[in-house]
Scaffold this active site. Structure first.
Site, PDB file in Angstrom:
ATOM      1  N   HIS A 205      41.814  51.142  13.520  1.00 56.03           N
ATOM      2  CA  HIS A 205      42.210  49.993  14.338  1.00 56.03           C
ATOM      3  C   HIS A 205      42.697  50.463  15.700  1.00 56.03           C
ATOM      4  CE1 HIS A 205      42.993  46.487  11.302  1.00 56.03           C
ATOM      5  NE2 HIS A 205      41.776  46.487  11.772  1.00 56.03           N
TER       6      HIS A 205
ATOM      7  N   ARG B  74      35.306  49.732   7.065  1.00 59.38           N
ATOM      8  CA  ARG B  74      34.514  48.522   7.292  1.00 59.38           C
ATOM      9  C   ARG B  74      33.245  48.640   6.452  1.00 59.38           C
ATOM     10  NH1 ARG B  74      36.476  50.328  12.259  1.00 59.38           N
ATOM     11  NH2 ARG B  74      37.787  48.819  13.373  1.00 59.38           N
TER      12      ARG B  74
ATOM     13  N   HIS C 204      35.580  42.330   3.742  1.00 57.25           N
ATOM     14  CA  HIS C 204      36.698  42.497   4.679  1.00 57.25           C
ATOM     15  C   HIS C 204      38.035  42.293   3.961  1.00 57.25           C
ATOM     16  CE1 HIS C 204      37.622  43.297   8.854  1.00 57.25           C
ATOM     17  NE2 HIS C 204      38.616  42.430   8.779  1.00 57.25           N
TER      18      HIS C 204
ATOM     19  N   ARG D  62      39.198  45.593   2.897  1.00 61.25           N
ATOM     20  CA  ARG D  62      39.792  46.362   4.014  1.00 61.25           C
ATOM     21  C   ARG D  62      41.261  45.968   4.190  1.00 61.25           C
ATOM     22  NH1 ARG D  62      38.836  49.295   8.702  1.00 61.25           N
ATOM     23  NH2 ARG D  62      39.389  48.319  10.687  1.00 61.25           N
TER      24      ARG D  62
ATOM     25  N   TYR E 218      50.652  44.075   7.742  1.00 63.17           N
ATOM     26  CA  TYR E 218      51.776  44.974   7.437  1.00 63.17           C
ATOM     27  C   TYR E 218      53.074  44.177   7.297  1.00 63.17           C
ATOM     28  CZ  TYR E 218      54.725  49.177   7.883  1.00 63.17           C
ATOM     29  OH  TYR E 218      55.629  50.191   7.666  1.00 63.17           O
TER      30      TYR E 218
END
Length: 354
Positions: free
Chosen positions: A324, A182, A298, A301, A334
């Protein structure tokens, strides 16, 4: 002795009843907030968000509204009105805070209507096609590594930026894309957290933008307990970090105003950089390169999650690496990536000549 205790209790109850008659909803919220700050043990960032939500509740309600005049019907109407202004998640949190404030009133003022908010329901809005598309765009907002490299190189060659700023912003982009940290975790990174010999990073905090004794920017604990982790880095990231640390040593030697607080991604004063500044540079670079996405830190990320998915890394290992706790976000990115890989495989199979 028993009669004396009863008299004291009765006197306190009468005092509470008297105070309750003049207690406003705003005064209750202020009292509960002060009490909660002292007793919750929450981190600074969490409490700041809480203060903002209480401020917004007060902004949308009457200052002179007495607690005793409030009933369930009023609160349901109030929640409905809040839902027209704030997101469903924000209203849910606001309702939770109001319930806690009511419990406080029961405990300290003998407020009789403990269950006043129990039957208040959160309004549900039907999602439009536009809403769904926005959610998907946000969730699946990641870059290909070629695009990350394009952005990095664009920033490195941007003559509108000072040399040091170019090195640090480009480094932040690359490190985030290859670690999945992050932005707050990245900016909280200190020299002591990096083991260049064994190529690991200890992620143990996040940056909160407040003034503290040491300067501007306070290192707080990570978002959740699961966010505290140690991850492996490759040689490229080790070299990027090493270069930035060297730049900081130069600043420490030649710039009198630079105070070494141990942070890596720093301003010319030694304070942690602002995430908003990095976001601004990212967005500008993406626009200049005709990358038709809303690119933020973000995004980087999510880019890392997609990169790991393409490498067939297990979902559990990805979640552990990016810190997470809730698998929902990880699964969505994913699944999207693996579905894309399946489609590409089908296309390649179609092109096979028998």
């Amino acid at each position: 002795m028993f009669r004396l205790e009863e008299k004291i209790k009765e006197k306190l109850n009468n005092k509470s009843s008297s105070e309750l008659k003049t207690l406003t909803f705003h005064a209750l919220l202020d009292e509960w907030l002060e009490y909660h700050i002292k007793t919750s043990g929450f981190k600074v960032t969490t409490l700041d968000n809480l203060k903002t939500r209480i401020k917004n509740i007060k902004k949308n309600s009457s200052q002179n509204l007495l607690l005793n005049k409030i009933d369930t019907k009023y609160m349901q109407t109030f929640i409905n009105e809040l839902s027209n202004v704030y997101s469903a998640n924000q209203v849910k949190r606001q309702l939770g805070h109001m319930k806690e404030a009511i419990k406080y009133a029961v405990k300290f003022y003998n407020y009789p209507n403990e269950h006043i908010l129990n039957s208040v329901t959160l309004p549900k809005k039907s999602k439009t096609i536009e809403d769904i598309e926005k959610e998907e765009a946000k969730m699946y907002n990641y870059l290909e590594m070629e695009q990350v490299i394009q952005i990095r190189d664009f920033i490195l060659n941007d003559n509108n930026m000072q040399y040091r700023a170019r090195i640090l912003v480009a480094g932040a982009v690359e490190v985030q894309a290859l670690t999945g940290m992050r932005i707050g975790e990245l900016l909280a990174l200190q020299v002591k957290d990096v083991d260049l010999k064994n190529k690991t990073i200890a992620i143990n905090g996040t940056i909160h933008r407040i003034k503290c004794n040491a300067g501007f920017g306070h290192k707080d604990t990570t978002k959740t307990a699961g966010s505290k982790r140690k991850i492996a880095i490759n040689s490229r990231i080790a070299n990027v970090l090493k270069k930035i640390m060297l730049e900081n040593k130069k600043m420490q030697q030649w710039e009198p105003s630079y105070v070494d607080r141990g942070f890596i991604f720093t301003t010319c004063q030694g304070n942690p950089m602002q995430g908003s500044r990095i976001n601004k540079r990212l967005s500008s670079a993406a626009e200049s390169l005709n990358i038709n996405k809303k690119v933020t830190t973000h995004t980087l990320r999510h880019t890392h999650i997609s990169l790991l998915a393409e490498m067939n890394i297990s979902l559990k290992a990805i979640m552990k690496r990016v810190g997470h706790r809730d698998e929902k976000t990880t699964i969505k990115v994913y699944t999207h990536v693996t579905e894309k890989m399946d489609r590409e495989l089908e296309q390649k199979l179609e092109k096979l000549v028998y």
